[in-house]
Design a protein around this motif. Structure first.
Motif, PDB file in Angstrom:
ATOM      1  N   SER A 255       2.555   6.474  -6.002  1.00 48.71           N
ATOM      2  CA  SER A 255       3.984   6.504  -6.358  1.00 48.71           C
ATOM      3  C   SER A 255       4.464   5.286  -7.137  1.00 48.71           C
ATOM      4  O   SER A 255       5.643   4.942  -7.111  1.00 48.71           O
ATOM      5  CB  SER A 255       4.845   6.661  -5.084  1.00 48.71           C
ATOM      6  N   PHE A 256       3.548   4.628  -7.849  1.00 43.38           N
ATOM      7  CA  PHE A 256       3.962   3.545  -8.732  1.00 43.38           C
ATOM      8  C   PHE A 256       4.396   4.080 -10.095  1.00 43.38           C
ATOM      9  O   PHE A 256       5.049   3.375 -10.864  1.00 43.38           O
ATOM     10  CB  PHE A 256       2.838   2.527  -8.920  1.00 43.38           C
TER      11      PHE A 256
ATOM     12  N   LEU B  56       4.241  -6.520  -9.956  1.00 44.03           N
ATOM     13  CA  LEU B  56       2.836  -6.365 -10.318  1.00 44.03           C
ATOM     14  C   LEU B  56       1.936  -6.968  -9.249  1.00 44.03           C
ATOM     15  O   LEU B  56       0.853  -6.452  -8.983  1.00 44.03           O
ATOM     16  CB  LEU B  56       2.572  -7.015 -11.678  1.00 44.03           C
ATOM     17  N   HIS B  57       2.385  -8.061  -8.620  1.00 43.40           N
ATOM     18  CA  HIS B  57       1.595  -8.677  -7.544  1.00 43.40           C
ATOM     19  C   HIS B  57       1.410  -7.694  -6.384  1.00 43.40           C
ATOM     20  O   HIS B  57       0.324  -7.603  -5.806  1.00 43.40           O
ATOM     21  CB  HIS B  57       2.281  -9.954  -7.044  1.00 43.40           C
TER      22      HIS B  57
ATOM     23  N   GLU C 294       3.765   6.751 -17.952  1.00 44.17           N
ATOM     24  CA  GLU C 294       4.257   5.591 -17.194  1.00 44.17           C
ATOM     25  C   GLU C 294       3.104   4.806 -16.588  1.00 44.17           C
ATOM     26  O   GLU C 294       3.114   3.574 -16.574  1.00 44.17           O
ATOM     27  CB  GLU C 294       5.217   6.043 -16.093  1.00 44.17           C
ATOM     28  N   ALA C 295       2.101   5.525 -16.074  1.00 49.73           N
ATOM     29  CA  ALA C 295       0.955   4.861 -15.449  1.00 49.73           C
ATOM     30  C   ALA C 295       0.157   4.061 -16.476  1.00 49.73           C
ATOM     31  O   ALA C 295      -0.294   2.943 -16.186  1.00 49.73           O
ATOM     32  CB  ALA C 295       0.065   5.888 -14.764  1.00 49.73           C
ATOM     33  N   VAL C 296      -0.013   4.598 -17.676  1.00 45.76           N
ATOM     34  CA  VAL C 296      -0.727   3.880 -18.735  1.00 45.76           C
ATOM     35  C   VAL C 296       0.048   2.627 -19.134  1.00 45.76           C
ATOM     36  O   VAL C 296      -0.526   1.551 -19.332  1.00 45.76           O
ATOM     37  CB  VAL C 296      -0.948   4.797 -19.965  1.00 45.76           C
ATOM     38  N   THR C 297       1.372   2.766 -19.238  1.00 46.65           N
ATOM     39  CA  THR C 297       2.209   1.617 -19.568  1.00 46.65           C
ATOM     40  C   THR C 297       2.086   0.544 -18.489  1.00 46.65           C
ATOM     41  O   THR C 297       1.949  -0.654 -18.787  1.00 46.65           O
ATOM     42  CB  THR C 297       3.679   2.040 -19.708  1.00 46.65           C
ATOM     43  N   LEU C 298       2.109   0.955 -17.226  1.00 48.18           N
ATOM     44  CA  LEU C 298       1.998   0.018 -16.115  1.00 48.18           C
ATOM     45  C   LEU C 298       0.622  -0.641 -16.090  1.00 48.18           C
ATOM     46  O   LEU C 298       0.492  -1.851 -15.866  1.00 48.18           O
ATOM     47  CB  LEU C 298       2.264   0.754 -14.807  1.00 48.18           C
TER      48      LEU C 298
ATOM     49  N   LEU D  91      -0.558  -4.620 -16.335  1.00 42.27           N
ATOM     50  CA  LEU D  91      -1.500  -5.304 -15.447  1.00 42.27           C
ATOM     51  C   LEU D  91      -2.570  -6.036 -16.262  1.00 42.27           C
ATOM     52  O   LEU D  91      -2.950  -7.160 -15.926  1.00 42.27           O
ATOM     53  CB  LEU D  91      -2.160  -4.300 -14.499  1.00 42.27           C
ATOM     54  N   MET D  92      -3.036  -5.401 -17.322  1.00 37.79           N
ATOM     55  CA  MET D  92      -4.026  -6.043 -18.184  1.00 37.79           C
ATOM     56  C   MET D  92      -3.383  -7.169 -18.994  1.00 37.79           C
ATOM     57  O   MET D  92      -3.961  -8.243 -19.157  1.00 37.79           O
ATOM     58  CB  MET D  92      -4.635  -4.993 -19.125  1.00 37.79           C
TER      59      MET D  92
END
Length: 355
Positions: A174-175, A131-132, A181-185, A189-190
């Motif tokens: 490409s994360f 995440l960093h 998947e992007a919403v989960t990621l 982050l939040m």
């Protein structure tokens, strides 16, 4: 004794008080129908619990984002509408506690427990993602997320981005390979306090009990970097640690009990072990500033387990069991107590390769 019914899980958590609303470290014991919490004095758990949380009719919120500086919270609301806020030392620990508490709450409803296990397993794809690293890329002036000014219900916000913009950015870099998947990621982050919601729509979504619904893939939901909202601290308030010390990769973190150097009293501290560079820092978990209260380089250190029979030399008070010692290259001795022999072995094995 109340614990005779069988212990499901136990360990340190940081609890918010009901009257003064301060934060205290307590030893929690999860039973089938209740959570007991104990005060720790001199490295020992007091014989009688300080309090108990009855789980019958409880609802659990995890993650709980009601405290910006405490992103690793679990919230329990009893059937009498009493709120309990419990902070863990890491996301993995928080999720483990939430899973076990939820399992105890729904012990008579195996379908709900099975669904919880499915939800937990669905996040395994994120374990190897840094995440960093994502946040550093987001900050990049040329390829990072574009920050804009936005208006929400009459309020103007600077340096914000929309939920859908972040989802698009995560996929294009490409994360993530899908919007889910992007919403989960983005939720992660939040959840880890890298970004925060601003405005009515995104803030209201954080009250959802479902992690996947806390972040909105929406062009009207606004977010910003969490650091953007924090006040700059003066040089007098800065902890005197080199930034490079805190830049290493986190190898291990958790609550341990440490003997003080001056008063020789024992206090629970959150320890964070980092590599490249190799440092061990410790934090006061009752404070919100998330700055180390101490730390040292591991290069040239010696680490070893202490005898479990009797009180070892150098240890003050009647503290014994699961102790280990770290001697720095400057011959400073740190006496630390783990909660179990297994945990002590894990910490020693994690530290040794970095010395």
């Amino acid at each position: 004794m109340e614990e005779e019914a069988g212990v499901l899980k136990e360990g340190f958590l940081v609890k918010r008080g009901h009257v003064v609303r301060n934060w205290k470290v307590r030893w929690f014991v999860l039973l089938q129908d209740k959570l007991l919490y104990y005060k720790i004095e001199g490295g020992k758990k007091e014989p009688s619990p300080k309090g108990r949380i009855l789980l019958d009719g409880c609802t659990i919120t995890c993650p709980c984002l009601e405290y910006e500086n405490r992103p690793l919270l679990i919230k329990l609301k009893t059937k009498t509408n009493t709120d309990y806020f419990l902070e863990c030392c890491s996301r993995e620990e928080r999720d483990s506690w939430a899973l076990d508490i939820t399992g105890a709450i729904h012990a008579g409803h195996p379908v709900q427990v099975q669904e919880l296990h499915k939800m937990k397993n669905s996040f395994k794809l994120l374990e190897n993602i840094s995440l960093h690293n994502i946040v550093e890329r987001m900050y990049d002036s040329s390829t990072g997320i574009k920050l804009t000014r936005n208006l929400d219900q009459g309020n103007r916000y600077k340096e914000t981005f929309t939920g859908s913009a972040l989802v698009d950015w995560l996929i294009s870099n490409s994360f993530a390979v899908s919007r889910f998947e992007a919403v989960t990621l983005a939720s992660m982050l939040m959840d880890e306090n890298f970004i925060r919601p601003v405005g009515v729509r995104s803030t209201e979504a954080t009250r959802s009990s479902d992690l996947s619904e806390k972040f909105l893939d929406d062009s009207t939901a606004l977010y910003m970097f969490a650091e953007s909202s924090k006040k700059n601290t003066s040089s007098k308030e800065e902890v005197h640690f080199n930034i490079s010390e805190l830049s290493g990769k986190i190898v291990k973190q958790g609550f341990l009990v440490k003997q003080g150097h001056k008063r020789k009293n024992w206090k629970v501290r959150k320890f964070v072990l980092r590599a490249d560079p190799a440092f061990l820092h410790y934090y006061d978990p009752t404070k919100e500033d998330n700055k180390p209260v101490g730390g040292f380089s591991l290069r040239g250190c010696l680490v070893s387990a202490l005898e479990d029979n009797g009180v070892p030399a150098g240890v003050k008070g009647n503290v014994q069991g699961n102790l280990f010692k770290i001697i720095t290259k400057n011959d400073i001795h740190y006496y630390i107590q783990a909660s179990s022999k297994a945990e002590r072995v894990q910490w020693i094995e994690a530290i040794k390769p970095l010395t």
